[in-house]
Each structure stands twice: as structure tokens, then as C-alpha cells.
Design an enzyme around this catalytic site. Structure first.
Site, PDB file in Angstrom:
ATOM      1  N   TYR A  54       0.913  -1.179  -0.041  1.00 18.68           N
ATOM      2  CA  TYR A  54       0.081  -0.130  -0.039  1.00 18.68           C
ATOM      3  C   TYR A  54       1.049   1.287  -0.159  1.00 18.68           C
ATOM      4  O   TYR A  54       1.542   1.540   1.099  1.00 18.68           O
ATOM      5  CB  TYR A  54      -0.973  -0.055   1.180  1.00 18.68           C
ATOM      6  CG  TYR A  54      -2.136   1.051   1.386  1.00 18.68           C
ATOM      7  CD1 TYR A  54      -2.120   2.221   0.432  1.00 18.68           C
ATOM      8  CD2 TYR A  54      -2.864   1.022   2.483  1.00 18.68           C
ATOM      9  CE1 TYR A  54      -3.009   3.169   0.490  1.00 18.68           C
ATOM     10  CE2 TYR A  54      -3.923   2.075   2.501  1.00 18.68           C
ATOM     11  CZ  TYR A  54      -3.979   3.010   1.668  1.00 18.68           C
ATOM     12  OH  TYR A  54      -5.008   4.078   1.864  1.00 18.68           O
TER      13      TYR A  54
ATOM     14  N   LYS B  64      -1.248  -1.185  -4.195  1.00 22.30           N
ATOM     15  CA  LYS B  64      -2.293  -0.115  -4.047  1.00 22.30           C
ATOM     16  C   LYS B  64      -1.703   1.240  -4.087  1.00 22.30           C
ATOM     17  O   LYS B  64      -1.236   1.439  -3.258  1.00 22.30           O
ATOM     18  CB  LYS B  64      -3.002  -0.340  -2.764  1.00 22.30           C
ATOM     19  CG  LYS B  64      -4.424   0.496  -2.596  1.00 22.30           C
ATOM     20  CD  LYS B  64      -5.023   0.172  -1.367  1.00 22.30           C
ATOM     21  CE  LYS B  64      -6.133   1.235  -1.302  1.00 22.30           C
ATOM     22  NZ  LYS B  64      -5.861   2.778  -1.190  1.00 22.30           N
TER      23      LYS B  64
ATOM     24  N   GLY C  50      -5.413   4.255  -6.801  1.00 20.67           N
ATOM     25  CA  GLY C  50      -6.039   4.761  -5.147  1.00 20.67           C
ATOM     26  C   GLY C  50      -6.842   5.962  -5.205  1.00 20.67           C
ATOM     27  O   GLY C  50      -7.706   6.143  -4.687  1.00 20.67           O
TER      28      GLY C  50
ATOM     29  N   ASP D 203      -9.485   8.690  -5.670  1.00 22.65           N
ATOM     30  CA  ASP D 203     -10.674   8.310  -6.248  1.00 22.65           C
ATOM     31  C   ASP D 203     -10.863   9.369  -7.404  1.00 22.65           C
ATOM     32  O   ASP D 203     -11.694   9.060  -8.404  1.00 22.65           O
ATOM     33  CB  ASP D 203     -11.930   8.278  -5.115  1.00 22.65           C
ATOM     34  CG  ASP D 203     -11.577   7.430  -4.262  1.00 22.65           C
ATOM     35  OD1 ASP D 203     -10.730   6.580  -4.483  1.00 22.65           O
ATOM     36  OD2 ASP D 203     -12.394   7.218  -3.375  1.00 22.65           O
ATOM     37  N   GLU D 204     -10.517  10.631  -7.160  1.00 22.85           N
ATOM     38  CA  GLU D 204     -10.545  11.691  -8.206  1.00 22.85           C
ATOM     39  C   GLU D 204      -9.886  11.473  -9.513  1.00 22.85           C
ATOM     40  O   GLU D 204     -10.228  12.227 -10.314  1.00 22.85           O
ATOM     41  CB  GLU D 204     -10.157  13.284  -7.596  1.00 22.85           C
ATOM     42  CG  GLU D 204     -10.813  13.583  -6.293  1.00 22.85           C
ATOM     43  CD  GLU D 204      -9.914  12.915  -4.956  1.00 22.85           C
ATOM     44  OE1 GLU D 204      -9.924  13.509  -3.906  1.00 22.85           O
ATOM     45  OE2 GLU D 204      -9.265  11.727  -5.109  1.00 22.85           O
TER      46      GLU D 204
END
Length: 306
Positions: free
Chosen positions: A139, A167, A192, A194-195
Site C-alpha cells: 500500500y 495499491k 488509489g 478516487d478523483e
């Protein structure tokens, strides 16, 4: 070649579910899993940032994951984030996750102390060793963890055969390209931020894991479909609409996850509780923002899904 198909698609980051006393709500967890199964998402990412993992105990995290696995019943890909800020607890959670049969475990790097890369690699490999039959996802979220996944560290981690991908929550979309190019087809990179969902998908991410997917999964599923069918004009329109919702949710006095849970109460009749301190709870004035964002989601679904 590994079979990575179970990771390709829309994977919401699972929200922390609390009862009226602020404790983990097994009923809330099971209800949220049923909601995700019904929406048709690929899987769930459990006990990560959206699960308020920094503020939960080892026992909290075990309880959440147990309820997730019980409710999912093999219908969802389950990735369990197991990182704590020490190796011992992280390994305990990794063992527990493997015992429950999760598809993969994941971990951020240790935070606060700036560790050298060889120590970060040792931390991740120690965690992975506690779940020797389970895939491992790195991550990368440097803006919160304070340390970035470099190409050298990624190369070192690929020596571990259980590592299947990253991720990637760093803001430069180019990082996805670099990780994908370095690793090749036998690894997966998840978008990762979201925008930037469609940007990440177009440049090489084959799946996405995000904290706002859960409040509007239909819109992310539609964006994913548009990318796969090369309808990029519609994908961009939906991304812009989604981003406006995100900006609105982030404008509240209280924490965004509190806003999301309040929206899910309005739009989906889900009772997930609030957020755990020190995350700030919603104030009375935030309810106007909640109502507005909830309406924006309904309007976008009506516009783009029918």
C-alpha cells in the site's frame, strides 16, 4: 502467470461500522457487506484508511474481518489491510487473516519514524511470512505514511513471491505507469486516488480501491465499464460528477467518513454509526452538506445510469 482476475475491477474500501456506544457493530459489518454484494462490486478492502485502522485495536480489526468473511461467503474478493505500527501486531493480524481465507493481505509502511528502505522491506516481508499462502499487496500512500514506495524498494519486494502488486494512492498518475512497466503482467496495480479513477485505469491500473466508492458504487462501476468499452467521453463526465460529490463531502466540519455514513443512511438506509475519535464528528451545520451531497449522488445516478 498468476491469475489476477479476482483483483480486476471496483473494490470499495470498507467503512468502520459502530454501534451506539462507539464499538464495532457486527450487524453493521454484515449489512454493509450485503450492500456491496447487491451492488455488484468486485470485492472489499478491509481495515484500511476508510476502516479507521489507525484508531482500532488488534481485536477490533479481527472482529471486523471475521464478520466480513462470514457475511461475504465467497461472493467478494477480500483484501485485508493488516499493518499496525509494529511488526508483532501486524504479523498477528496477517496470521489471523490467512486463517480466515482472505484473498490477500496488504500493508502500509511503518509510520512516524523514517525507517531506511531495508527496514521497510524487512517489515513487509515479516508480515508476509506470517501468511505464507496468501497474496501480499503493498500500500503506497506517501502523503499520509510519510514514505514513498521507490522503484528500488519495489524491486526488492518483488523478490518475495507472495507480492502481487501495489495499491497506489500517490497523487502522480505516472507512478502507476512506472510500477506497471517495472513489474509486468504478473502483477497488478490498483488506482488509489478516487478523483483520478479513469486516469489511473487508462494509464495501466487494472483495478481500483477507494474510500468514496462505497457511497456511490454504481458510478464507479459505470466509469469502469466506460473505460473497458472505450466510452471515454462518458467516463470523463461521470468522473467530473463524482469529483464534485467528493469536494462537497470534504467541505464539512466533521470527517469525510462521517459524511459518507450519514449519506448512506439517507440514500441506502444503512446504519453504520459515526467516526471514532480523534476523527471529528459531524456538527449540526454539516447536515446541509450531507443532504446536498446525497442529492448530488442521486442526481448523477439518475443521469448516467438510466
Amino acid at each position: 502467470m498468476r491469475n489476477l482476475d479476482k483483483y480486476k475491477g471496483v473494490i470499495p474500501a470498507f467503512y468502520a461500522c459502530y454501534d451506539s456506544e462507539g464499538n464495532i457493530s457486527p450487524e453493521g459489518v454484515q449489512t454493509l457487506i450485503k450492500y456491496f454484494v447487491d451492488k455488484g462490486v468486485k470485492g472489499v478492502y478491509v481495515n484500511g484508511s476508510s476502516g479507521e485502522c489507525i484508531y482500532q485495536s488488534v481485536e477490533d480489526k479481527k472482529l471486523v474481518l471475521e464478520q466480513v468473511m462470514k457475511a461475504a461467503g465467497g461472493k467478494l474478493t477480500v483484501i485485508a489491510h493488516v499493518a499496525c505500527n509494529n511488526t508483532k501486531d501486524s504479523m498477528e493480524l496477517a496470521r489471523h487473516a490467512e486463517s480466515l481465507g482472505v484473498d490477500a493481505i496488504a500493508a502500509i509502511p511503518p509510520i512516524y519514524f523514517r525507517l531506511p528502505e531495508h527496514a521497510i522491506a524487512q517489515y513487509w516481508n515479516d508480515i508476509s511470512s506470517a501468511a505464507p499462502n496468501t497474496d501480499f499487496v503493498i500500500y503506497n500512500i506517501p502523503q499520509l505514511a510519510g514514505v514513498a514506495l521507490t522503484m528500488n524498494l519495489f524491486a526488492e519486494m518483488r523478490k518475495n513471491p507472495r507480492v502481487v502488486g501495489v495499491k497506489n494512492s500517490s497523487m502522480p498518475v505516472q507512478d502507476i505507469q512506472m510500477f506497471q512497466a517495472a513489474a509486468g503482467e504478473d502483477y497488478i496495480v490498483f488506482n488509489g486516488p478516487d478523483e483520478q479513477f479513469i486516469s489511473g485505469r487508462i494509464i495501466g491500473a487494472e483495478g481500483g480501491i477507494g474510500g468514496t466508492y462505497g457511497v456511490m458504487p454504481e458510478l464507479f462501476l459505470k466509469m469502469d465499464e466506460c473505460v473497458r468499452t472505450n466510452d471515454l467521453k462518458k467516463a470523463k463526465e461521470i468522473q467530473y460528477a463524482v469529483n464534485e460529490v467528493i469536494y462537497k463531502m470534504c467541505s464539512a466540519h466533521g470527517n469525510m467518513y462521517g459524511v459518507i455514513k450519514a449519506i448512506l443512511k439517507i440514500n441506502e438506509n444503512l446504519e453504520l454509526g459515526g467516526v471514532r475519535k480523534p476523527l471529528p464528528a459531524l456538527s449540526g451545520s454539516d447536515m446541509e452538506i450531507v443532504q446536498e451531497a446525497a442529492g448530488m449522488i442521486r442526481a448523477a445516478k439518475e443521469k448516467y445510469l438510466h
